[in-house]
Design a protein around this motif. Structure first.
Motif, PDB file in Angstrom:
ATOM      1  N   LYS A   1     -14.841 -22.234 -39.997  1.00  0.00           N
ATOM      2  CA  LYS A   1     -14.388 -22.209 -38.550  1.00  0.00           C
ATOM      3  C   LYS A   1     -14.541 -20.915 -38.018  1.00  0.00           C
ATOM      4  O   LYS A   1     -14.958 -20.634 -36.721  1.00  0.00           O
TER       5      LYS A   1
ATOM      6  N   GLU B   1     -11.319 -28.196 -41.177  1.00  0.00           N
ATOM      7  CA  GLU B   1     -10.166 -27.936 -41.531  1.00  0.00           C
ATOM      8  C   GLU B   1      -9.885 -27.447 -42.730  1.00  0.00           C
ATOM      9  O   GLU B   1      -8.818 -26.583 -42.750  1.00  0.00           O
ATOM     10  N   LYS B   2     -10.526 -27.808 -43.637  1.00  0.00           N
ATOM     11  CA  LYS B   2     -10.356 -27.283 -45.105  1.00  0.00           C
ATOM     12  C   LYS B   2     -11.140 -26.142 -45.331  1.00  0.00           C
ATOM     13  O   LYS B   2     -11.022 -25.581 -46.651  1.00  0.00           O
ATOM     14  N   THR B   3     -12.172 -25.507 -44.657  1.00  0.00           N
ATOM     15  CA  THR B   3     -12.798 -24.421 -44.666  1.00  0.00           C
ATOM     16  C   THR B   3     -12.375 -23.451 -43.396  1.00  0.00           C
ATOM     17  O   THR B   3     -13.529 -23.402 -42.724  1.00  0.00           O
TER      18      THR B   3
ATOM     19  N   GLU C   1     -15.300 -30.312 -44.652  1.00  0.00           N
ATOM     20  CA  GLU C   1     -14.413 -30.459 -43.608  1.00  0.00           C
ATOM     21  C   GLU C   1     -14.053 -28.921 -42.934  1.00  0.00           C
ATOM     22  O   GLU C   1     -13.603 -28.177 -43.567  1.00  0.00           O
TER      23      GLU C   1
END
Length: 552
Positions: free
Chosen positions: A230, A224-226, A222
């Motif tokens: 990003k 958003e969790k990494t 994910e």
């Protein structure tokens, strides 16, 4: 009808990264020399991508590699690749040279793991991962690594499934995977953030890295969790844009690279890349589109547009449109430039074996989605010709005994939804015999999959709604229900799923207003066109179950 009727989401089915000339460098992500052995490019999980995802995710993996064309150097056993002595030697060299170490031995090791999985035609299994991961505990990328070592290592590990979590993956394995991923991402971000003069970034490396990141996300990591993932995407996109706009780099943007880059961007967007990156994404896509058009119109490049590249490009453009990223006027010109290639390859006897079930589904879905978003069918006569050229492939694959296992519920839904949407937008069913034949060939698969116990979990609410909507739309536009026994059988089998999904507590969150409305519209349209409600027990039961959702 955007969700229930037009909302077929999906996974790209492949991206290609071979067709490269042999190279004596250690970049195992190219076909050519890898760890002193000749390797082929393999669609690492491919088929248009073999994971547990969906193209709502059309299952399969898009690989930065391509169908095998070269022999693979035999690898005798996995244990021989990962002996403690080899790992110790690699680590000692890294420690000895410190920040001056170029990472070559590490990239060769990663390349050997990818070579093993390529020869095995699968990703590392759970047992192999448990043997390998403990040895990578001290595997570190340092600032001295060359761009080639870095891109080769990251791409090879991703392609081999080193970062892929299995159902029974232990926590300690996940932690080591996360640490390994983190050390590689740190160096990717560092390299990308160097001054333009200092960097040695090349198009092929950027291409492989962006594909690798998109593949990881597509396999469940994910964004958003990494945060580092990003950050790496943002850093890479800047360079994609710069390279795409550079006249000196134009020759490096081959059809394969462009298709992978656009697939990667589309896949990242499809998996949650935030709107705050939308401006850069639009700029990247806008910079890549002229290359698509130029290559598509180039006589020298026409032989390099294979069905896989075209399918990926069309899927990516349609997905970017679907997600609101691509809105530029260049889009119509780009699609128009690709159409002759689709028609030529579809009509070519030499290319017929390259038209797989997922590729055809992807192309039809892409055309339908683009038309649904304003690409006016009646003003592009070539589009009608292209769809007509694809229809015999739909029929041939649907009637082939060898292909029957390749028809997933999602692919069937995608194809029927696409055909129904194209009919709705102006492709006249009654004047297109090939369309009736293609639909008739698909209907037995609808019934077979719908009554199969093994496939019941694959008939999600959206797929069922899409199929019902598609069949109702086709009936509305001339597919005569009373003369098509297969259609009645397919509908009877589908109605059972409508009832089951409508009554399942687990599915209640998927029955939103639109899905319920689409299903009821489909039922009403089918009744209007000859499906007699009082003689169809499944229809009454399905309708009763749906009405409870209307009330709720």
């Amino acid at each position: 009808m955007d969700r229930g009727g037009a909302g077929v989401s999906w996974q790209c089915t492949t991206s290609g990264n071979d067709n490269k000339k042999p190279d004596d460098r250690t970049d195992c992500s190219k076909s050519g020399r890898c760890c002193h052995g000749t390797v082929r490019q393999l669609d690492a999980p491919l088929a248009y991508i073999r994971e547990s995802n969906q193209f709502y995710a059309a299952s399969d993996a898009c690989s930065a590699d391509h169908p095998p064309r070269h022999s693979i150097k035999p690898v005798h056993g996995f244990k021989a690749l990962i002996t403690p002595e080899k790992i110790d030697y690699m680590m000692k060299i890294s420690t000895h040279y410190g920040d001056h170490y170029d990472g070559k031995k590490h990239s060769q090791f990663a390349c050997s793991i990818k070579q093993y999985t390529s020869a095995s035609k699968r990703l590392l299994n759970h047992s192999e991962q448990r043997q390998l991961i403990p040895l990578l505990h001290d595997f570190k990328a340092t600032p001295g690594w060359t761009w080639r070592s870095l891109t080769t290592t990251f791409h090879s590990f991703t392609s081999a499934g080193v970062f892929t979590s299995h159902k029974y993956t232990e926590e300690w394995v996940k932690k080591t995977q996360a640490a390994l991923l983190s050390t590689l991402l740190d160096q990717i971000i560092l390299n990308c953030n160097q001054t333009l003069e200092a960097r040695d970034l090349d198009v092929h490396g950027i291409n492989n890295l962006l594909w690798s990141v998109a593949k990881l996300v597509d396999n469940g990591l994910e964004l958003e969790k990494t945060p580092k993932l990003k950050e790496a995407v943002a850093a890479l996109l800047i360079h994609v844009k710069a390279k795409a706009k550079s006249p000196e780099e134009s020759e490096h943007f081959i059809p394969q690279h462009i298709s992978i880059l656009l697939w990667s961007v589309a896949k990242l967007v499809d998996n949650g890349l935030e709107p705050d990156k939308a401006t850069m994404l639009r700029e990247v896509v806008a910079a890549l589109l002229p290359h698509v058009k130029a290559k598509a119109k180039s006589k020298e490049e026409r032989d390099h547009f294979i069905p896989q590249h075209i399918s990926i490009l069309l899927w990516a453009l349609a997905k970017l449109v679907d997600k609101g990223v691509e809105k530029t006027p260049k889009l119509k010109g780009t699609v128009a430039a690709l159409l002759p290639h689709v028609k030529t390859t579809a009509e070519s006897k030499e290319e017929k074996e390259h038209f797989n079930t997922q590729g055809i589904a992807n192309q039809l879905w892409a055309f339908a989605k683009l038309v649904d978003y304003g690409l006016e069918l009646e003003k592009i006569p070539k589009l009608k010709e292209v769809v007509a050229a694809l229809l015999p492939h739909v029929k041939t694959k649907a009637e082939s005994k060898q292909e029957k296992d390749h028809f997933t519920p999602q692919q069937i839904a995608n194809q029927l939804w696409a055909l129904a949407k194209l009919v709705e937008k102006g492709l006249e069913l009654e004047s297109t015999p090939k369309l009736k034949e293609a639909v008739a060939a698909l209907l037995p698969h609808v019934k077979t999959k719908a009554v199969s116990k093994a496939e019941k979990d694959h008939f999600n609410t959206q797929a069922t709604a899409n199929l019902m909507w598609a069949l109702a739309k086709l009936v509305e536009n001339g597919l005569e229900l009373e003369k098509t026994a297969k259609l009645k059988e397919a509908l009877a089998a589908l109605l059972h799923h409508v009832k089951a999904k409508a009554e399942a507590k687990e599915e209640k969150g998927h029955f939103n207003t639109q899905a319920t409305a689409n299903l009821l519209w489909a039922v009403a349209k089918l009744v209007e066109n000859g499906l007699e409600l009082e003689k169809t027990a499944q229809l009454k039961e399905a309708l009763a179950a749906l009405l409870r959702h209307v009330k709720a």
